[in-house]
Structures are given as structure tokens and as C-alpha cells.
Scaffold this motif. Structure first.
Motif, short mmCIF file in Angstrom:
data_model
loop_
_atom_site.label_atom_id
_atom_site.label_comp_id
_atom_site.label_asym_id
_atom_site.label_seq_id
_atom_site.Cartn_x
_atom_site.Cartn_y
_atom_site.Cartn_z
N LYS A 1 35.08 8.89 80.22
CA LYS A 1 34.02 10.00 80.66
C LYS A 1 32.94 10.12 79.47
O LYS A 1 31.79 10.19 79.51
CB LYS A 1 34.43 11.19 80.99
N VAL B 1 32.00 2.29 85.31
CA VAL B 1 32.29 3.26 86.23
C VAL B 1 33.21 2.83 87.04
O VAL B 1 34.43 3.44 87.37
CB VAL B 1 31.14 4.01 86.92
N ALA B 2 33.02 1.60 87.72
CA ALA B 2 33.88 0.99 88.91
C ALA B 2 35.41 0.89 88.08
O ALA B 2 36.58 1.41 88.57
CB ALA B 2 33.40 -0.08 89.18
N THR C 1 36.93 4.12 87.14
CA THR C 1 37.70 4.83 88.24
C THR C 1 38.96 4.15 88.69
O THR C 1 39.78 4.96 89.21
CB THR C 1 36.46 4.74 89.20
N GLU C 2 38.91 2.73 88.70
CA GLU C 2 39.83 2.09 89.24
C GLU C 2 41.47 2.48 88.81
O GLU C 2 42.57 2.56 89.15
CB GLU C 2 40.03 0.57 89.02
N LYS D 1 39.18 10.51 84.64
CA LYS D 1 38.86 11.72 85.40
C LYS D 1 37.24 11.96 85.08
O LYS D 1 36.72 11.20 83.86
CB LYS D 1 39.38 12.96 85.06
N GLY D 2 36.32 12.24 85.93
CA GLY D 2 34.97 12.66 85.65
C GLY D 2 34.05 11.69 85.82
O GLY D 2 32.91 11.75 85.50
N CYS D 3 34.65 10.42 86.29
CA CYS D 3 33.56 9.25 86.40
C CYS D 3 32.61 9.63 87.54
O CYS D 3 31.51 8.72 87.60
CB CYS D 3 34.13 7.86 86.45
N GLU D 4 33.02 10.24 88.57
CA GLU D 4 32.23 10.25 89.80
C GLU D 4 30.79 10.96 89.34
O GLU D 4 30.00 10.74 90.21
CB GLU D 4 32.89 11.25 90.89
N GLU D 5 30.45 11.61 88.54
CA GLU D 5 29.13 12.17 88.13
C GLU D 5 28.32 10.84 87.91
O GLU D 5 27.02 11.23 87.61
CB GLU D 5 29.49 13.18 87.10
N GLN E 1 28.46 8.00 89.16
CA GLN E 1 28.33 6.86 90.13
C GLN E 1 26.88 7.18 90.83
O GLN E 1 26.11 8.24 91.02
CB GLN E 1 29.29 7.13 91.17
#
Length: 215
Positions: free
Chosen positions: A155, A200-201, A204-205, A209-213, A215
Motif C-alpha cells: 500500500k 495493484v494486481a 492484490t493477488e 491490504k489497502g490496494c483496492e483504493e 484500482q
């Protein structure tokens, strides 16, 4: 033991911030009369004047670059710790442009300032590309270390990329006032636009944590 593998994390305020970098060391039969042989896991990327695509580490202490006095290896006073500290402090520093032979004379000169920023940007761009290679092909024995490192730091790394994408230099606690005011080039922003989704991908794989912000 004559074979060692080490990993060091780039210091804050440098283009290598939070990136893990791997080095293999072999102690020759003549050690400590001769320095260790050091191989850098470059993945074919040249992100520093002292670190070649071939894996060669160019450093006076390793007798791979000219030097004199305390700069070169001594069987009585040099150590493996000195090698590690030299790579961390002299190679993976905040102004790698001046590591180029002869360029140190340009420090604090207009020409040096003009050239140092794009060099730093290129080094910074190659750092996340190195991370992608590490995630795909981690050095043996460090598979879990790599995953855990990026689970914890992913993150922060993405946040740093995002700051660059906004057109600013990274607002790092260790950055100087001068570096905070330096602009980010359009070329770097464009390159990061292509790199960041892959990071990011990848993060995330592995469960960062916190990578969704991002995307």
C-alpha cells in the motif's frame, strides 16, 4: 560457508524506497585476502550506475572499480558488513546520477541538476519493475519473504506511485526541501500509468491490504 544471499530494502528518500534488492556473495578460496565476489539480481534492468544488467556490482571495495586507500579491499580491515553498508549507502543512494564516473564533479552545478532528476525518475521507474520480477521469480529461499514484504509495504509503494502520478515529487519525511519542490515529468507519469495497474494486481493477488483504493 562460502555462499551467501542477502536482501536490502531501499532507504526512504531514494528512488529505491521500500524496494527489496538481492545480492549473492561468494567467498573465494583466497578470502579474506581477496574480496567477496558479488552478484546483483538485476532481471536485466540497469537502475544504478554501479549495478550492471549482467549482475556485476561496480565498487572499489570489491576491486571492480578503481580506488585507493580505504576505498579498496584490505585483508586486515575490510569485512562483509562493510560491503553491505557500502552498497546501501554509496550505491543505493538518493542521487545515483553522480555515481557515474566523472559526474561527481557536476554536483551543485546547473548541468548536474538538469541531468540528476531524469536519472532519478528512471531509477524510480525501474524499481517497481524490479518488484514485478521479484514477485514472478523470487530468489530461492526468499519466496515467503517477498510476499510478506509486499503484503506489508504494498500500500505504501502504491501511495508513493500515486503521488508521482499527481505530478509531484514524493512527499517523504527524509526528502530535502529541494527535492520536494522538484516537478515530476510527464514521461514518468505516463510510464507509471502503465506500471501501476500491474502492481495493484500483483499486490492484490498475494493479499496486500489497502490496494483496492488504487484500482
Amino acid at each position: 560457508m562460502d555462499l551467501l544471499r542477502m536482501v536490502m530494502v531501499g532507504a526512504s528518500g531514494t528512488p529505491y524506497d521500500h524496494g527489496p534488492f538481492f545480492f549473492d556473495l561468494q567467498l573465494p578460496p583466497s578470502y579474506p585476502d581477496a574480496p567477496p565476489q558479488v552478484y546483483y539480481h538485476s532481471y536485466g534492468l540497469r537502475l544504478n550506475p554501479n549495478l550492471y544488467e549482467s549482475g556485476t556490482v561496480c565498487l572499489s571495495l570489491l576491486n571492480t572499480f578503481g580506488g585507493e586507500g580505504t576505498e579498496v579491499w584490505s585483508s586486515t580491515t575490510s569485512s562483509l558488513l562493510q560491503v553491505v553498508v557500502s552498497i546501501q549507502g554509496l550505491v543505493l543512494n538518493d542521487q545515483p546520477y553522480y555515481n557515474e564516473a566523472g559526474y561527481e564533479t557536476l554536483a551543485d552545478k546547473p548541468e548536474g541538476h538538469r541531468n540528476a532528476l531524469p536519472y532519478n525518475e528512471n531509477a524510480y521507474l525501474l524499481t517497481p519493475r524490479t518488484m514485478q520480477h521479484l514477485l514472478r521469480r523470487p530468489p530461492r529461499g526468499f519466496e515467503e519473504f517477498i510476499k510478506e514484504h509486499f503484503r506489508r509495504q504494498g500500500k505504501l509503494l502504491l501511495r508513493t506511485c500515486n503521488v508521482w502520478l499527481q505530478g509531484n515529487v514524493v512527499d517523504d519525511a527524509h526528502a530535502t526541501e529541494a527535492t520536494r519542490k522538484q516537478p515530476c515529468s510527464n514521461g514518468l507519469r505516463l510510464a507509471l500509468t502503465n506500471v501501476m495497474p500491474n502492481l495493484v494486481a500483483a499486490f492484490t493477488e498475494i493479499g496486500a491490504k489497502g490496494c483496492e483504493e488504487f484500482q
